[in-house]
Design an enzyme around this catalytic site. Structure first.
Site, PDB file in Angstrom:
ATOM      1  N   SER A   1     -41.698 -30.404  -5.376  1.00  0.00           N
ATOM      2  CA  SER A   1     -42.614 -31.515  -5.634  1.00  0.00           C
ATOM      3  C   SER A   1     -43.635 -31.699  -4.523  1.00  0.00           C
ATOM      4  O   SER A   1     -44.680 -32.318  -4.732  1.00  0.00           O
ATOM      5  CB  SER A   1     -41.816 -32.812  -5.846  1.00  0.00           C
ATOM      6  OG  SER A   1     -40.983 -33.082  -4.727  1.00  0.00           O
ATOM      7  N   CYS A   2     -43.359 -31.157  -3.324  1.00  0.00           N
ATOM      8  CA  CYS A   2     -44.333 -31.281  -2.227  1.00  0.00           C
ATOM      9  C   CYS A   2     -45.611 -30.506  -2.535  1.00  0.00           C
ATOM     10  O   CYS A   2     -46.687 -30.841  -2.052  1.00  0.00           O
ATOM     11  CB  CYS A   2     -43.734 -30.752  -0.922  1.00  0.00           C
ATOM     12  SG  CYS A   2     -42.346 -31.729  -0.331  1.00  0.00           S
ATOM     13  N   THR A   3     -45.475 -29.442  -3.318  1.00  0.00           N
ATOM     14  CA  THR A   3     -46.631 -28.590  -3.625  1.00  0.00           C
ATOM     15  C   THR A   3     -46.927 -28.537  -5.119  1.00  0.00           C
ATOM     16  O   THR A   3     -47.703 -27.693  -5.568  1.00  0.00           O
ATOM     17  CB  THR A   3     -46.385 -27.163  -3.105  1.00  0.00           C
ATOM     18  OG1 THR A   3     -45.129 -26.684  -3.611  1.00  0.00           O
ATOM     19  CG2 THR A   3     -46.374 -27.131  -1.589  1.00  0.00           C
TER      20      THR A   3
END
Length: 394
Positions: free
Chosen positions: A360-362
């Site tokens: 989810s960070c990218t």
């Protein structure tokens, strides 16, 4: 797992949701509420065998506990419930609104989206705009509509009294014929107390003063004053203090309430239907690391995404990005761009034995190369339903 953009967005989303808990008793509601439970996962296929871990047990227990929480639901958005200084939890509620102001200002400063459906009257209040009876109909449709009708009765009485072409007897007859849904105002058995709070007197000794056509207009005005001014000004002042500790609230006065809503929450709900069309998704997502845009699995995924219901869209976005809302620009506003990559399998397991997972960070979606569209849809819906509140698929 636990740092980076994804968990940060998740943090803002979870705090936003926690601020809507019904047990806080800080928001006005007409008795409507919603639980945190999500749509049931598909059952045509069982979930794949989990890796060698027993984390699933803890996850199910946490989800069950979370589903018991009720949240305030108001069709027109959130607005503070009237609060008196004599309330035993007055200071606690005021501090909560101060935190809310700080939290909202910090989200704007860091460009984080909040899943916090503030009402238009709330946004108008913090901008210093006057609120009217029509605003109350957004906050509490039942009370708002009733007050509109009662105010109309009071206006008709004034018009009759001001009509110089009628005799005194004719005026009395017409005034006597003024009814609210077939009943006279006296028969409504109203007194000068706040609707829903019989111990809150609108004026001294208000519980002993019956409402009639002669004082009906005063009754309506006093209720409006409590709902829109006196009963909420302490909460809004605390909110303003919290906001100003991070950013000057006056900086927002160049925007309209709808523009501020877009700044705070991003695109309406989970984006427009156009954002979720196959053509738009083709243009705003990319495939990589084993997939191309022409790969059958990618085409199936985009087709499935275009068919998701509004609640499933929220779950999908929460799962992939950490936030259930899209930026104002839709998928084009995601930074980095949403990327679909191939998730490899370890024999003797097959791709159908795996669930999709994310970074989810990218905004990475790791998608197994499923054997059919049906299997992909079942696995995807199961993953976004069961994986939205944990990092087990991250």
């Amino acid at each position: 797992v636990g740092t980076g953009l994804g968990p940060t967005l998740e943090f803002f989303t979870l705090v936003s949701r926690d601020l809507q808990r019904k047990s806080l008793n800080v928001w006005w509601n007409d008795g409507a509420s919603s639980s945190s439970s999500t749509a049931s996962p598909p059952t045509a296929l069982p979930p794949p065998p989990p890796p060698s871990t027993n984390m699933d047990v803890d996850s199910s227990e946490a989800t069950q506990a979370d589903n018991n929480v009720e949240y305030v639901f108001c069709q027109g958005g959130l607005f503070p419930a009237p609060l008196r200084a004599t309330s035993p939890d007055y200071r606690k509620k005021i501090d909560l609104f101060k935190f809310m102001g700080t939290f909202l200002a910090k989200s704007l400063l860091d460009s984080r989206l909040l899943d916090l459906p503030l009402s238009t009257p709330f946004l108008k209040w913090i901008l210093g705009l006057d609120l009217r009876l029509e605003d109350l109909t957004l906050i509490s449709p039942n009370i708002g509509r009733t007050l509109l009708e009662l105010r109309q009765l009071a206006k008709e009485k004034r018009d009759i009294e001001a009509n110089t072409q009628l005799t005194t007897e004719q005026k009395q007859q017409k005034i006597y014929g003024l009814l609210y849904k077939g009943a006279s105002v006296d028969d409504l058995c109203l007194d000068f107390t706040l609707p829903g709070s019989p111990d809150w007197e609108l004026k001294p000794n208000g519980s002993s003063i019956p409402v009639n056509l002669n004082n009906l207009e005063e009754y309506v005005q006093l209720i409006l004053r409590v709902f829109l001014i006196d009963g909420v000004k302490a909460q809004f002042h605390a909110f303003q203090d919290g906001f100003n500790s991070v950013l000057p609230l006056d900086n927002l006065k160049m925007f309209t309430p709808s523009e501020i809503e877009n700044l705070i929450c991003g695109s309406s709900v989970s984006g427009s239907d156009e954002d979720w069309s196959v053509q738009s998704l083709m243009e705003t997502t990319k495939a990589d690391h084993g997939f191309t845009q022409d790969t059958k699995s990618v085409q199936n995924l985009l087709s499935i995404m275009s068919e998701l219901s509004p609640s499933e869209r929220r779950q999908f976005l929460q799962f992939v990005t950490g936030s259930p809302r899209l930026p104002i620009q839709g998928f084009k506003g995601l930074t980095p761009k949403m990327t679909i990559v191939k998730k490899h399998h370890d024999p003797p397991l097959t791709p159908d034995d795996y669930l999709p997972s994310v970074m989810s960070c990218t905004n990475y979606l790791k998608l197994p190369d499923y054997t059919s569209r049906q299997v992909m849809k079942q696995r995807l819906l199961y993953a976004i339903s069961e994986g939205h509140s944990s990092f087990h698929l991250s």
